[in-house]
Design a protein around this motif. Structure first.
Motif, PDB file in Angstrom:
ATOM      1  N   THR A   1      79.143  35.055  44.117  1.00  0.00           N
ATOM      2  CA  THR A   1      78.732  34.746  42.745  1.00  0.00           C
ATOM      3  C   THR A   1      77.580  35.663  42.333  1.00  0.00           C
ATOM      4  N   GLN A   2      77.250  35.650  41.033  1.00  0.00           N
ATOM      5  CA  GLN A   2      76.129  36.453  40.544  1.00  0.00           C
ATOM      6  C   GLN A   2      74.826  36.036  41.218  1.00  0.00           C
ATOM      7  N   SER A   3      74.620  34.736  41.364  1.00  0.00           N
ATOM      8  CA  SER A   3      73.371  34.273  41.993  1.00  0.00           C
ATOM      9  C   SER A   3      73.335  34.659  43.472  1.00  0.00           C
ATOM     10  N   ALA A   4      74.477  34.570  44.150  1.00  0.00           N
ATOM     11  CA  ALA A   4      74.517  34.964  45.565  1.00  0.00           C
ATOM     12  C   ALA A   4      74.270  36.459  45.713  1.00  0.00           C
ATOM     13  N   MET A   5      74.727  37.247  44.741  1.00  0.00           N
ATOM     14  CA  MET A   5      74.537  38.693  44.790  1.00  0.00           C
ATOM     15  C   MET A   5      73.046  39.042  44.757  1.00  0.00           C
ATOM     16  N   ARG A   6      72.253  38.211  44.093  1.00  0.00           N
ATOM     17  CA  ARG A   6      70.804  38.449  44.027  1.00  0.00           C
ATOM     18  C   ARG A   6      70.080  37.958  45.278  1.00  0.00           C
ATOM     19  N   LEU A   7      70.736  37.107  46.040  1.00  0.00           N
ATOM     20  CA  LEU A   7      70.111  36.488  47.206  1.00  0.00           C
ATOM     21  C   LEU A   7      69.718  37.513  48.278  1.00  0.00           C
ATOM     22  N   ILE A   8      70.610  38.426  48.600  1.00  0.00           N
ATOM     23  CA  ILE A   8      70.338  39.387  49.684  1.00  0.00           C
ATOM     24  C   ILE A   8      69.163  40.303  49.319  1.00  0.00           C
ATOM     25  N   PRO A   9      69.131  40.898  48.101  1.00  0.00           N
ATOM     26  CA  PRO A   9      67.951  41.697  47.749  1.00  0.00           C
ATOM     27  C   PRO A   9      66.654  40.869  47.736  1.00  0.00           C
ATOM     28  N   ALA A  10      66.730  39.616  47.279  1.00  0.00           N
ATOM     29  CA  ALA A  10      65.526  38.772  47.253  1.00  0.00           C
ATOM     30  C   ALA A  10      65.032  38.486  48.671  1.00  0.00           C
ATOM     31  N   LEU A  11      65.945  38.110  49.567  1.00  0.00           N
ATOM     32  CA  LEU A  11      65.563  37.878  50.968  1.00  0.00           C
ATOM     33  C   LEU A  11      64.994  39.147  51.598  1.00  0.00           C
ATOM     34  N   SER A  12      65.632  40.270  51.296  1.00  0.00           N
ATOM     35  CA  SER A  12      65.177  41.542  51.869  1.00  0.00           C
ATOM     36  C   SER A  12      63.766  41.873  51.407  1.00  0.00           C
ATOM     37  N   GLN A  13      63.473  41.607  50.145  1.00  0.00           N
ATOM     38  CA  GLN A  13      62.125  41.871  49.650  1.00  0.00           C
ATOM     39  C   GLN A  13      61.119  40.925  50.302  1.00  0.00           C
ATOM     40  N   LEU A  14      61.449  39.637  50.382  1.00  0.00           N
ATOM     41  CA  LEU A  14      60.533  38.659  50.979  1.00  0.00           C
ATOM     42  C   LEU A  14      60.261  38.952  52.458  1.00  0.00           C
ATOM     43  N   GLN A  15      61.308  39.356  53.190  1.00  0.00           N
ATOM     44  CA  GLN A  15      61.176  39.610  54.628  1.00  0.00           C
ATOM     45  C   GLN A  15      60.786  41.060  54.947  1.00  0.00           C
ATOM     46  N   GLN A  16      60.720  41.900  53.900  1.00  0.00           N
ATOM     47  CA  GLN A  16      60.457  43.335  54.059  1.00  0.00           C
ATOM     48  C   GLN A  16      61.512  44.003  54.945  1.00  0.00           C
ATOM     49  N   TRP A  17      62.758  43.622  54.682  1.00  0.00           N
ATOM     50  CA  TRP A  17      63.899  44.173  55.399  1.00  0.00           C
ATOM     51  C   TRP A  17      64.421  45.424  54.694  1.00  0.00           C
TER      52      TRP A  17
END
Length: 198
Positions: A41-57
């Motif tokens: 989904t659109q919201s799930a598509m934003r999840l990976i970049p958001a997690l990556s930013q929070l975790q500095q991945w």
């Protein structure tokens, strides 16, 4: 079956491409339920970049080339080419398919199940509430699948491990860096901030 032609921009030039596509008719069995596969989904598509930013991945985007053609045919399927097409190609009219063709109604489900089995073999865990989201047991990687496109974020060693594993099974093209393209969106990482542009 029929040939579907389109244009692709490859190596700085427009190239005409034709591929054999199955015509699987809905009216032959309108009540089939084995033809569907989950998509992100659109919201799930934003999840990976958001997690990556929070975790500095780090992040990567992967595309599986000819995804359906990577899957074995789940049942015996015979196709018949038109006489004209068989003559043009210099081949027999009747074929038994060994791989799934684009256009087969169950193609998306067969592909998703094939990829799902590979991700499980790579020791990834599927999210029960969102079946297109995956992680590892140490929670140092997350990825989302949308048909044959994958966006993933994680520590470098896990990204390398999953990328290597998938390349053992599929033809995979991978993007990495601070500017990525996923589902016709640009993911840009600037000074630790992630922006998604449509």
């Amino acid at each position: 079956t029929r040939l579907v032609c389109d244009w692709r921009f490859r190596q700085n030039a427009w190239v005409r491409r034709a591929r054999l596509v199955a015509r699987d008719f809905n009216w032959l069995d309108p009540n089939r339920s084995d033809t569907f596969a989950p998509t992100g989904t659109q919201s799930a598509m934003r999840l990976i970049p958001a997690l990556s930013q929070l975790q500095q991945w780090s992040m990567r985007v992967a595309d599986v080339k000819d995804a359906y053609l990577m899957c074995d045919q789940p049942k015996s399927v015979k196709v018949v080419l038109s006489m004209e097409l068989a003559r043009q190609l210099g081949v027999d009219r009747e074929w038994v398919l060994g791989k799934v063709l684009p256009g087969q109604r169950e193609g998306a489900a067969v592909w998703f199940n094939d990829l799902k089995s590979k991700l499980k073999a790579a020791d990834l865990l599927q999210c029960p509430e969102a079946p297109t989201i995956w992680t590892n047991s140490s929670r140092t990687l997350s990825l989302m699948v949308h048909v044959d496109d994958i966006v993933m974020g994680g520590i470098e060693s896990e990204l390398d491990r999953v990328e290597t594993f998938l390349k053992e099974h599929y033809k995979l093209s991978v993007e990495s860096g601070d500017t990525l393209s996923f589902l016709k969106r640009s993911i840009e990482i600037v000074d630790g901030t992630t922006r998604i542009r449509v």
